[in-house]
Design a protein around this motif. Structure first.
Motif, short mmCIF file in Angstrom:
data_model
loop_
_atom_site.label_atom_id
_atom_site.label_comp_id
_atom_site.label_asym_id
_atom_site.label_seq_id
_atom_site.Cartn_x
_atom_site.Cartn_y
_atom_site.Cartn_z
N ILE A 1 -40.81 29.75 19.95
CA ILE A 1 -40.92 31.19 18.86
C ILE A 1 -40.01 31.13 17.68
O ILE A 1 -40.44 31.30 16.70
N TYR A 2 -38.76 30.98 18.16
CA TYR A 2 -37.66 31.09 17.10
C TYR A 2 -37.96 29.98 15.98
O TYR A 2 -37.97 30.14 14.69
N PHE A 3 -38.06 28.84 16.50
CA PHE A 3 -38.32 27.55 15.39
C PHE A 3 -39.62 27.99 14.48
O PHE A 3 -39.63 27.50 13.57
N LEU A 4 -40.66 28.46 15.23
CA LEU A 4 -41.85 28.69 14.43
C LEU A 4 -41.90 29.95 13.34
O LEU A 4 -42.41 29.70 12.41
N PHE A 5 -41.20 30.70 13.74
CA PHE A 5 -41.34 32.11 12.88
C PHE A 5 -39.81 32.36 12.39
O PHE A 5 -39.89 33.07 11.02
N PHE A 6 -38.76 31.81 12.90
CA PHE A 6 -37.65 32.37 12.29
C PHE A 6 -36.49 31.12 11.64
O PHE A 6 -35.61 31.46 10.98
N GLY A 7 -36.61 30.02 12.40
CA GLY A 7 -35.64 29.04 12.24
C GLY A 7 -35.45 28.36 10.83
O GLY A 7 -34.61 28.04 10.51
N ASN A 8 -36.83 28.26 10.10
CA ASN A 8 -36.68 27.55 8.80
C ASN A 8 -36.15 26.12 9.27
O ASN A 8 -35.45 25.79 8.19
N ILE A 9 -36.56 25.73 10.22
CA ILE A 9 -35.86 24.14 10.50
C ILE A 9 -37.09 23.22 10.83
O ILE A 9 -37.93 23.85 11.52
N PRO A 10 -37.09 22.23 10.46
CA PRO A 10 -38.31 21.01 10.95
C PRO A 10 -38.53 21.19 12.24
O PRO A 10 -37.46 21.04 13.24
N LEU A 11 -39.89 21.10 12.76
CA LEU A 11 -40.10 21.31 14.05
C LEU A 11 -39.68 19.95 14.78
O LEU A 11 -39.54 19.62 16.01
N ALA A 12 -39.42 18.77 14.11
CA ALA A 12 -39.06 17.65 14.70
C ALA A 12 -37.60 17.66 15.36
O ALA A 12 -37.49 17.00 16.30
N VAL A 13 -36.98 18.93 14.93
CA VAL A 13 -35.65 19.02 15.70
C VAL A 13 -35.81 19.35 16.97
O VAL A 13 -34.88 19.19 17.98
N ILE A 14 -36.94 20.04 17.58
CA ILE A 14 -37.32 20.64 18.69
C ILE A 14 -37.24 19.21 19.75
O ILE A 14 -36.71 19.34 20.85
N GLY A 15 -38.08 18.31 19.25
CA GLY A 15 -37.97 16.97 20.16
C GLY A 15 -36.83 16.43 20.15
O GLY A 15 -36.49 15.94 21.22
N GLN A 16 -36.11 16.25 18.97
CA GLN A 16 -34.79 15.72 19.20
C GLN A 16 -33.79 16.53 20.21
O GLN A 16 -33.00 15.65 20.90
N LYS A 17 -33.76 17.77 19.99
CA LYS A 17 -33.12 18.58 21.04
C LYS A 17 -33.39 18.48 22.47
O LYS A 17 -32.55 18.42 23.31
N LEU A 18 -34.59 18.41 22.59
CA LEU A 18 -35.17 18.35 23.79
C LEU A 18 -34.67 16.75 24.68
O LEU A 18 -34.51 16.63 25.92
N TYR A 19 -34.62 15.98 23.87
CA TYR A 19 -34.31 14.56 23.94
C TYR A 19 -32.66 14.52 24.30
O TYR A 19 -32.39 13.91 25.44
N THR A 20 -32.11 15.09 23.38
CA THR A 20 -30.54 14.96 23.61
C THR A 20 -30.02 15.83 24.57
O THR A 20 -28.91 15.45 25.07
N GLY A 21 -30.75 16.75 25.06
CA GLY A 21 -30.50 17.73 26.15
C GLY A 21 -30.14 16.92 27.51
O GLY A 21 -29.29 17.18 28.18
N THR A 22 -30.88 15.97 27.70
CA THR A 22 -30.61 15.13 29.02
C THR A 22 -30.27 13.87 28.79
O THR A 22 -30.12 12.78 29.40
N ASP A 23 -29.82 13.42 27.45
CA ASP A 23 -29.26 12.04 27.06
C ASP A 23 -27.83 12.06 27.23
O ASP A 23 -27.17 11.81 26.39
N ASN A 24 -27.68 11.90 28.51
CA ASN A 24 -25.91 11.88 28.88
C ASN A 24 -25.89 11.05 30.11
O ASN A 24 -26.64 11.37 31.12
N TYR A 25 -25.09 10.14 30.02
CA TYR A 25 -24.64 9.29 31.23
C TYR A 25 -24.46 9.78 32.58
O TYR A 25 -25.07 9.44 33.74
N VAL A 26 -23.86 10.93 32.40
CA VAL A 26 -23.36 11.83 33.51
C VAL A 26 -24.45 12.40 34.33
O VAL A 26 -24.21 12.72 35.55
N LEU A 27 -25.61 12.64 33.66
CA LEU A 27 -26.53 13.26 34.28
C LEU A 27 -27.33 12.59 35.02
O LEU A 27 -28.12 13.00 36.00
N LEU A 28 -27.15 11.17 35.23
CA LEU A 28 -27.84 10.20 36.01
C LEU A 28 -27.22 10.58 37.26
O LEU A 28 -28.14 10.09 38.39
N ALA A 29 -26.13 11.10 37.61
CA ALA A 29 -25.83 11.57 38.98
C ALA A 29 -26.79 12.46 39.66
O ALA A 29 -26.85 12.49 40.90
#
Length: 426
Positions: free
Chosen positions: A28-56
């Motif tokens: 909702i924020y990115f659609l109505f308030f963020g003024n940020i490309p929606l591609a950022v959503i996919g990037q952030k969702l990916y980088t949220g778990t792109d961490n070696y430690v989380l493999l534990a």
């Protein structure tokens, strides 16, 4: 932002799973308030778990599942009976001590509640304990699991704040043991008041020897994990993989009661559990991005500094705030959202980062046993055959002692930091 927070609250009230609450509110924020490309959503969702430690996380979940399907749980219960079976309120004491032992196997409170509860709640009911009391003991002691290493929530915290996993693991021992001792004290007082049963005869030496020997395989697992990390033999992620291998070897070749069907079922259940945890992490990371864009951390820091300059008052306010957040929001989401915001503020007050981490983790885990969220209460309710509300009432004295321990941890930092110091983490 008002619309974002309104949607967040409404979705929570509608009992929508927390991962979707965080994701939809962020969208909702990115659609109505963020003024940020929606591609950022996919990037952030990916980088949220792109961490070696989380493999534990999936490895620790799998190790716990495999352990639960062997006879290790039964052996640990028997060993706990040998240790504390003659104390008044024996089975309640056994329940708590087993949770301490079991903490080194699963690292998750809900798993501990389910595994230990299925064994000991029926046994406690059979010996005359009320079902709500049996469930209360089980749920409140299960939070020791995510505090004593290994711990899934510790891995999440380390990912969110870049704190050392090894330091957090070592730091968790004292708080976990203090909570265990506090719960045992409350159980003892209840036993003396209500004449709860205990074993009156001494366990024969031969039986004690066999019980101790059988429990060693379960007790060795956390020692291997923590010892390996401390000695530098393997990283926390590798330690989680070693725990899986250990569970497989013990179940297949030592106990010989872990079938191919059990292994496949363990992998399937672990995949689902890990998927849920990682989905929460990735959507919480996205929501955290929203908060950062809106400069919420800076505003909160300024508010806290203006509110009080006293470190001890700050800690009290933070504890009250975290207890409240633990009641309404899942622990992992709380850590991802709040730890990166609150840790820098705590450091402004001169609070050690590891000390703050332990305060936060203990505090939020107490929320697992408090309404309205209280996932451990919901897990224990069908096992005990009583309503959630009855367990919550019965758990209050135990939650009270956990809060006392939390305050000890908060205001006596040397009590919990001496182990990390002597092991070279501070």
């Amino acid at each position: 932002m008002a619309l974002v927070f309104s949607s967040f609250i409404i979705l929570m009230l509608l009992n929508v799973p927390i991962a979707f609450v965080l994701g939809i509110s962020s969208l909702i924020y990115f659609l109505f308030f963020g003024n940020i490309p929606l591609a950022v959503i996919g990037q952030k969702l990916y980088t949220g778990t792109d961490n070696y430690v989380l493999l534990a996380i999936p490895f620790f979940v799998l190790a716990g599942e495999l352990m639960n399907r062997t006879r290790i749980t039964d052996d640990l219960v028997s060993f706990a009976k040998a240790l504390v079976g003659r104390i008044p309120g024996a089975l309640a004491q056994v329940n708590i001590v087993t949770s301490i032992f079991f903490a080194g196997l699963t690292g998750a409170a809900v798993a501990d509640t389910a595994a230990i509860g299925s064994l000991l709640i029926p046994a406690m009911k059979k010996e005359g304990y009320s079902p709500e009391y049996a469930a209360a003991v089980t749920t409140t002691s299960s939070i020791i699991g995510p505090i004593i290493p290994p711990s899934i929530i510790v891995v999440i915290y380390a990912t969110a704040t870049m704190e050392s996993v090894g330091a957090l693991f070592i730091g968790g021992f004292v708080p976990g043991l203090l909570i265990g001792l506090g719960l045992m004290l409350v159980a003892l007082l209840f036993a003396l008041k209500y004449k709860h049963p205990r074993r009156k005869t001494r366990m024969p030496a031969r039986e004690l020897y066999v019980t101790t020997k059988n429990s060693l395989l379960g007790l060795l697992c956390p020692l291997i994990i923590v010892g390996g990390i401390l000695s530098g033999v393997f990283t926390p992620t590798e330690a989680a993989a070693v725990a899986c291998a250990y569970a497989l070897i013990v179940g297949v070749f030592v106990f010989r009661n872990l079938s191919l069907k059990d292994i496949i079922a363990s992998f399937g259940k672990s995949a689902i559990t890990s998927g849920v945890i990682l989905l929460i992490i990735t959507t919480a990371t996205l929501f955290s991005t929203v908060l950062t864009i809106e400069k919420i951390p800076e505003a909160l820091a300024e508010f806290m500094v203006n509110l009080t300059t006293n470190k001890y008052m700050f800690l009290l306010i933070i504890n009250v705030f975290l207890l409240f957040m633990g009641m309404i929001l899942e622990t992992g989401a709380n850590v991802i959202l709040l730890a990166p915001i609150l840790l820098p503020i705590a450091q402004l007050y001169g609070i050690n980062s590891l000390h703050f981490a332990l305060i936060m983790l203990v505090n939020l885990n107490i929320g697992l046993t408090t309404p309205p969220l209280g996932v451990c209460l919901f897990t224990a309710a069908p096992i005990a055959g009583v309503r959630f509300e009855k367990i919550a009432r019965a758990a209050m004295p135990f939650i009270g002692i956990e809060i006392v321990v939390l305050l000890m941890i908060t205001y006596l930092p040397d009590m919990v930091l001496f182990l990390p110091r002597i092991t070279g983490y501070l």
